[in-house]
Design an enzyme around this catalytic site. Structure first.
Site, PDB file in Angstrom:
ATOM      1  N   SER A   1      35.177  29.469  46.668  1.00 25.33           N
ATOM      2  CA  SER A   1      36.097  29.918  47.561  1.00 25.33           C
ATOM      3  C   SER A   1      36.505  29.260  48.853  1.00 25.33           C
ATOM      4  O   SER A   1      36.711  30.020  49.920  1.00 25.33           O
ATOM      5  CB  SER A   1      35.870  31.612  47.812  1.00 25.33           C
ATOM      6  OG  SER A   1      35.994  31.917  46.540  1.00 25.33           O
TER       7      SER A   1
ATOM      8  N   ASP B   1      37.105  37.022  46.669  1.00 25.85           N
ATOM      9  CA  ASP B   1      36.614  35.995  47.414  1.00 25.85           C
ATOM     10  C   ASP B   1      37.169  36.345  48.913  1.00 25.85           C
ATOM     11  O   ASP B   1      36.328  36.106  49.950  1.00 25.85           O
ATOM     12  CB  ASP B   1      37.596  34.864  47.171  1.00 25.85           C
ATOM     13  CG  ASP B   1      37.336  34.442  45.516  1.00 25.85           C
ATOM     14  OD1 ASP B   1      36.269  35.313  45.096  1.00 25.85           O
ATOM     15  OD2 ASP B   1      37.982  33.661  45.054  1.00 25.85           O
TER      16      ASP B   1
ATOM     17  N   TYR C   1      43.347  30.770  34.345  1.00 25.89           N
ATOM     18  CA  TYR C   1      43.188  32.170  35.158  1.00 25.89           C
ATOM     19  C   TYR C   1      44.378  32.963  35.034  1.00 25.89           C
ATOM     20  O   TYR C   1      44.137  34.325  34.592  1.00 25.89           O
ATOM     21  CB  TYR C   1      43.197  31.743  36.590  1.00 25.89           C
ATOM     22  CG  TYR C   1      42.660  32.811  37.526  1.00 25.89           C
ATOM     23  CD1 TYR C   1      41.368  33.046  37.537  1.00 25.89           C
ATOM     24  CD2 TYR C   1      43.633  33.778  38.003  1.00 25.89           C
ATOM     25  CE1 TYR C   1      40.825  34.080  38.360  1.00 25.89           C
ATOM     26  CE2 TYR C   1      42.951  34.945  38.670  1.00 25.89           C
ATOM     27  CZ  TYR C   1      41.658  35.028  39.037  1.00 25.89           C
ATOM     28  OH  TYR C   1      41.208  36.234  39.684  1.00 25.89           O
TER      29      TYR C   1
END
Ligand code: GLA
Length: 388
Positions: free
Chosen positions: A127, A173, A223
């Protein structure tokens, strides 16, 4: 390493602008013990901030001009805050512009100079992008007294990804980067954003990351497709079971009952989500009871779900997880983060790390011809201003 990072970043600033930076901020990367791909499915996650940081050296400007220098990339971006901020064709700039676009509506009218540099490897699932967004948000909030809460800073970071980067990420994140605490994991309820800290005391075990060196960007990985698939799944579930509002109150029985209606792919995705939400609850209980065997088992189960049902792993990461499966010093292993590359996170007996790294590196090199990297991370505090 932190001291060096701060020193290099601030010296670079001083050389460039001929004066010392007024402020230094540090924004960390994160790990996640368990709870993968459930933050955008109203689940729970168990992340923590780590001792890898982006360092920001920053000073105010008296006008509306801004200069942002990415020291590690040797690139700069200059603009005027009065401009209409829009995404450009440089990814690192977009993470920042997406934040600034929102901060302008929260009272940011004055410019600044920033130099930033990082020890968080990029594209490794740690991240670095959330650290960048949250570091900028946090720093400018402090500098210009914008009155934003930490939660607002995290949400602004997430929205920047949605609007300026094009990745429909969840909140994990950014939340972990801003709310991290030394030696604590955060159990975050992604439905309400309520959170609690749990002691990250793994006794005679430690967390070891093995970096596959396969880089990902979630703009081109699967994703966003996964998000679409589970949204479709939830819509089908709601049609048949209107009492189900989110995956949180959906059960495995319901998913099994709707196997045909969901279809093969969406069934697998939804089945993973429901099981993973439960696994996080079980993992927190195991951590509290210091039952590390159980915690390790849950992590490994997560991996199999991510690999076979959610299908976000890759050959290299599967290899790393399988390679440690029969190692007696390893209690659990799984891919971490969004997937399609990045790191595996391993719960290993303290003292066994170096031998393990050596052994797995050799196997990995032989099969894929790639150099493995490894990180022994420490759980550290979230985004903060550094004071000498
Ligand atoms: C990425 C996203 C997070 C989360 C993880 C998977 O890191 O940014 O929001 O969805 O993937 O758990």
């Amino acid at each position: 390493m932190k001291k060096k990072l701060i020193q290099h970043t601030s010296e670079y600033f001083e050389n460039l602008f001929q004066k010392k930076p007024e402020h230094i901020f540090l924004s960390p990367g994160r790990i996640n013990i368990i709870g993968e791909h459930v933050d955008y499915n109203d689940g729970f996650v168990l992340p923590a901030a780590i001792n890898k940081y982006i360092c920001f050296a920053i000073s105010k400007n008296t006008n509306t001009e801004c200069a942002i220098i990415a020291k590690d990339l040797n690139e700069a971006y200059k603009f005027d805050l009065k401009e209409d901020l829009k995404p450009i064709d440089k990814m690192w700039v977009n993470y920042i512009l997406g934040v600034l676009h929102q901060l302008k509506n929260k009272g940011l009218h004055q410019g600044f100079n920033i130099v930033f540099s990082s020890t968080i490897p990029m594209g490794a699932g740690l991240s670095s992008s959330a650290a960048l967004e949250c570091g900028i948000g946090y720093a400018l909030n402090k500098l210009y007294d914008l009155g934003l809460t930490k939660e607002e800073i995290a949400v602004i970071g997430q929205k920047s990804e949605h609007t300026f980067v094009g990745v429909n990420c969840g909140i994990m994140d950014q939340f972990a980067s801003v709310f991290g605490k030394k030696n604590k994991v955060i159990k975050l309820d992604c439905n309400t954003l309520e959170y609690e800290y749990h002691k990250a005391d793994f006794k005679k075990y430690s967390l070891l990351l093995l970096d596959s060196n396969v880089k990902h960007t979630h703009l081109t990985s699967g994703y966003n497709d996964r998000r679409n698939e589970v949204e479709q799944g939830l819509a089908i579930i709601k049609e048949h079971f209107p009492e189900v509002k989110t995956f949180r109150n959906c059960t495995e029985e319901i998913i099994l009952e709707l196997k045909e209606q969901l279809g093969e792919i969406i069934f697998k995705r939804c089945h993973f989500v429901v099981k993973e939400i439960q696994r996080v609850q079980d993992a927190v209980a195991s951590l509290q009871q210091s039952d590390f065997e159980k915690l390790g088992q849950l992590m490994t189960e997560t991996h199999h779900g991510l690999s076979k049902e959610y299908e976000v792993s890759c050959d290299e990461i599967d290899f790393l997880v399988n390679a440690v499966a029969n190692e007696k010093h390893v209690l659990g292993s799984r891919m971490m983060g969004g997937g399609f590359g990045g790191c595996s996170i391993n719960l290993v007996e303290k003292g066994s790390e170096n031998e393990l790294i050596e052994k797995i590196s050799e196997q990995y090199r032989n099969v894929f011809g790639i150099e493995l990297k490894s990180y022994k991370v420490k759980i550290s505090k979230g985004t903060t201003e550094y004071k000498k």
